[in-house]
Motif scaffolding. Structure first.
Motif, PDB file in Angstrom:
ATOM      1  N   ASN A 203       0.847  -1.191   0.000  1.00 57.01           N
ATOM      2  CA  ASN A 203       0.000   0.000   0.000  1.00 57.01           C
ATOM      3  C   ASN A 203       0.881   1.239   0.000  1.00 57.01           C
ATOM      4  O   ASN A 203       1.808   1.336   0.824  1.00 57.01           O
ATOM      5  CB  ASN A 203      -0.893   0.072   1.244  1.00 57.01           C
ATOM      6  N   THR A 205      -0.064   4.859   0.887  1.00 56.18           N
ATOM      7  CA  THR A 205      -1.316   5.332   1.476  1.00 56.18           C
ATOM      8  C   THR A 205      -1.093   6.473   2.464  1.00 56.18           C
ATOM      9  O   THR A 205      -0.012   6.586   3.058  1.00 56.18           O
ATOM     10  CB  THR A 205      -2.035   4.151   2.159  1.00 56.18           C
ATOM     11  N   THR A 263      -5.088   5.382  -1.322  1.00 55.86           N
ATOM     12  CA  THR A 263      -4.335   4.125  -1.276  1.00 55.86           C
ATOM     13  C   THR A 263      -4.074   3.626  -2.691  1.00 55.86           C
ATOM     14  O   THR A 263      -4.993   3.576  -3.511  1.00 55.86           O
ATOM     15  CB  THR A 263      -5.095   3.032  -0.497  1.00 55.86           C
TER      16      THR A 263
END
Length: 616
Positions: A203, A205, A263
């Protein structure tokens, strides 16, 4: 309110709300819902229902009963807590679950509701009084919205609503104050170690300020669609179609009244983890620095227009749109003008939005994977060149460090110490047969596991559940078979070689017979204990075994297979009755992907008379 040391109690509301009321038992409530073919769903934030119009009176009656007269019982909470604990255990080695939990913590922090993560400890602390208090405090009509979608008029439905919800009592509902999460000032790398992982999940994010109904929302959706909103997004086309590194790579840029988030996600082999991260960051920068072509923009707008139109066919979606307008004080014609405003998004809008919300240099790079193979390749993405390590619940940890073992110690020495710890060669050789009966549970199914071994090399293993034999292996010393849910197959090849070793009571005394070699990698810490990490290599498989430095016991085996890692943990070493000091682990935990089973020995006996017919 924050859940604090009882994190997870709000998630239990959905099941508790529909588990019975003050006027209907759980069984009666479900029976009445099923009888009219309706659906009633609940969460900690509200209740929804659907069904045929001719049953609308009954639907409202049942829905109101759930909302106003919910009756939480300790017995139901205990069941839910047991299931929740089982689910958490399964998620402890499930990479996407690990990724989502840690991403939530590093994005929002534990002083924000989106950053709270349920743990085994918090689930165990949840009380019925806490759940009841949440329900009585927050389930009030003066903070509720109701949307009704169907072939009805206000004149028709208003008296029905008043009839069933009219006596719902108002109350003062507190308004909580939370922290205001911000993206990191510079990119940081957060790594979550996962034993013997052959893939990484990624990820990129961070939190964003994107409130529902604001002018940026539609433009942000277009920008995200271009970057990674689906199989026509740039991330998918790059990482999957062009490079073949993943089955899919996507992004999301979410609106939220408290705090939104961005994300970008991917999953791929260890060897391409750092390359995948580099391409995700490159695509984020490209959207910021280069205008999208009018053709690409138009393709995404057309796709999004179609998806919006299809969504309007769902009554639940229409209901949610109606509530959004009231809840977020959006213009009354927001959704009527949605397609017009979507079509008006320009290439300049997309770039401006990307510069505002797509921030690859101020992001949390969260990766779940193999520490030994992947972590070191990610330091170049951290602004300070350092990697932070977290466990599956978002708690910062010190990574396991392998240090040198004593120079005069070998892997074979460690294995010999283990043999001595469980009784020694003379004691083991005195065993002519051993039978264990164990219990376990998997996916809510109670299991009984029986294993019988007879010297020199006979084996019978059976796993029973739900009144039937789920799995069985039988070996008579020369040939054998395995049976899975009634399907029987002769043992051949690798399976036959594996069962030969499993059937050998004395296998630990002559590992060389099975082509095994042991290499001492060093010393580590495991659950607070100093352990020797010994690499075991065989003709087909490789594993890392962890032996307690103090006791000599084998505590953990991490085996890497083509299908992924199989992890076995051993505990509660106990002397078998009448076995002259021979010890076995009375608790074994086996994890293969998300499937986890903990087996506990109930009875163990040695040198009893066992007829050879058992192994036919």
């Amino acid at each position: 309110e924050l859940e604090g040391n009882m994190a997870g109690y709000r998630d239990m509301m959905s099941e508790l709300l529909t588990s019975g009321t003050k006027t209907r038992s759980n069984e009666q409530l479900n029976k009445e819902i099923d009888f009219i073919g309706a659906n009633i769903n609940a969460s900690d934030e509200g209740i929804s229902a659907s069904g045929l119009k001719k049953h609308q009176q009954k639907i409202f009656e049942l829905m109101a009963d759930v909302a106003i007269n919910a009756d939480f019982k300790q017995s139901e909470l205990d069941k839910i807590k047991t299931r929740a604990l089982s689910g958490l255990e399964a998620e402890e080695n499930e990479p996407d679950a690990m990724l989502n939990k840690v991403s939530a913590v590093v994005n929002f922090g534990k002083q924000h509701p989106y950053g709270e993560v349920a743990t085994k400890e918090s689930i165990q602390k949840i009380t019925l009084d806490k759940v009841k208090k949440y329900y009585s405090t927050y389930f009030r009509p003066n903070v509720a919205y109701m949307a009704v979608v169907g072939d009805i008029t206000m004149a028709e439905i208003k008296p029905v609503i008043e009839k069933y919800f009219g006596n719902w009592q108002k109350a003062t509902v507190p308004v909580a104050q939370y922290s205001n999460p911000a993206p990191p000032a510079a990119r940081r790398v957060v790594f979550v170690p996962r034993d013997a992982a052959v893939q990484s999940v990624i990820n990129v994010t961070y939190p964003v300020d994107l409130k529902p109904g604001t002018p940026d929302v539609i433009k942000a959706r277009v920008a995200n669609s271009i970057l990674g909103g689906g199989s026509n997004g740039r991330l998918f086309l790059n990482l999957r179609e062009q490079h073949g590194w993943t089955y899919g790579s996507y992004s999301s840029l979410s609106q939220d009244i408290l705090k939104g988030s961005f994300t970008a996600y991917s999953k791929g082999r260890n060897a391409v983890t750092d390359s995948s991260v580099q391409e995700i960051i490159s695509e984020m920068n490209k959207l910021r620095n280069e205008k999208v072509s009018k053709e690409e923009l138009q393709n995404h707008i057309v796709n999004m227009s179609g998806s919006f139109a299809i969504g309007l066919e769902s009554p639940a979606t229409v209901a949610q749109y109606a509530i959004n307008i009231e809840r977020y004080k959006m213009p009354k014609d927001y959704y009527q003008n949605y397609l017009k405003n979507l079509a008006a998004v320009t290439t300049e809008d997309v770039q401006a939005i990307a510069k505002k919300y797509i921030q690859p240099d101020k992001a949390n790079l969260v990766v779940v994977g193999s520490k030994d193979e992947v972590a070191k390749t990610l330091t170049r993405f951290a602004s300070n060149g350092k990697i932070l390590y977290y466990d599956t619940y978002g708690r910062e940890i010190k990574p396991a460090v392998t240090v040198a073992a004593p120079a005069n110690l070998t892997g074979n020495d460690v294995v010999k110490k283990y043999v001595s710890a469980i009784g020694g060669e003379k004691t083991i050789k005195a065993i002519k047969s051993i039978k264990t009966v164990s219990s376990g549970e998997v996916q809510g199914i109670a299991l009984t596991i029986t294993e019988i071994k007879k010297a020199p090399n006979k084996l019978k293993f059976s796993m029973e559940g739900m009144g039937m034999v789920l799995q069985k292996r039988v070996f008579d010393g020369t040939k054998g078979y395995q049976e899975v849910q009634g399907t029987k197959q002769d043992l051949e090849g690798d399976d036959l070689n594996e069962v030969k070793e499993d059937a050998d009571i004395y296998a630990d005394l002559h590992p060389e017979k099975y082509g095994k070699k042991f290499t001492l990698k060093g010393m580590e810490q495991l659950n607070g204990a100093d352990v020797y990490a010994v690499e075991e290599t065989g003709e087909k498989n490789k594993a890392t075994n962890y032996y307690d430095v103090k006791t000599g016991y084998l505590l953990k085996v991490v085996q890497t297979t083509e299908q992924g890692a199989v992890i076995q943990e051993y505990a509660d070493y106990t002397e078998v009755p009448n076995a002259g000091g021979y010890k076995i682990p009375y608790t074994v935990k086996i994890a293969a992907g998300p499937q986890i089973i903990t087996v506990k020995v109930k009875t163990a006996e040695v040198n009893t008379t066992i007829d050879d017919s058992e192994f036919q």
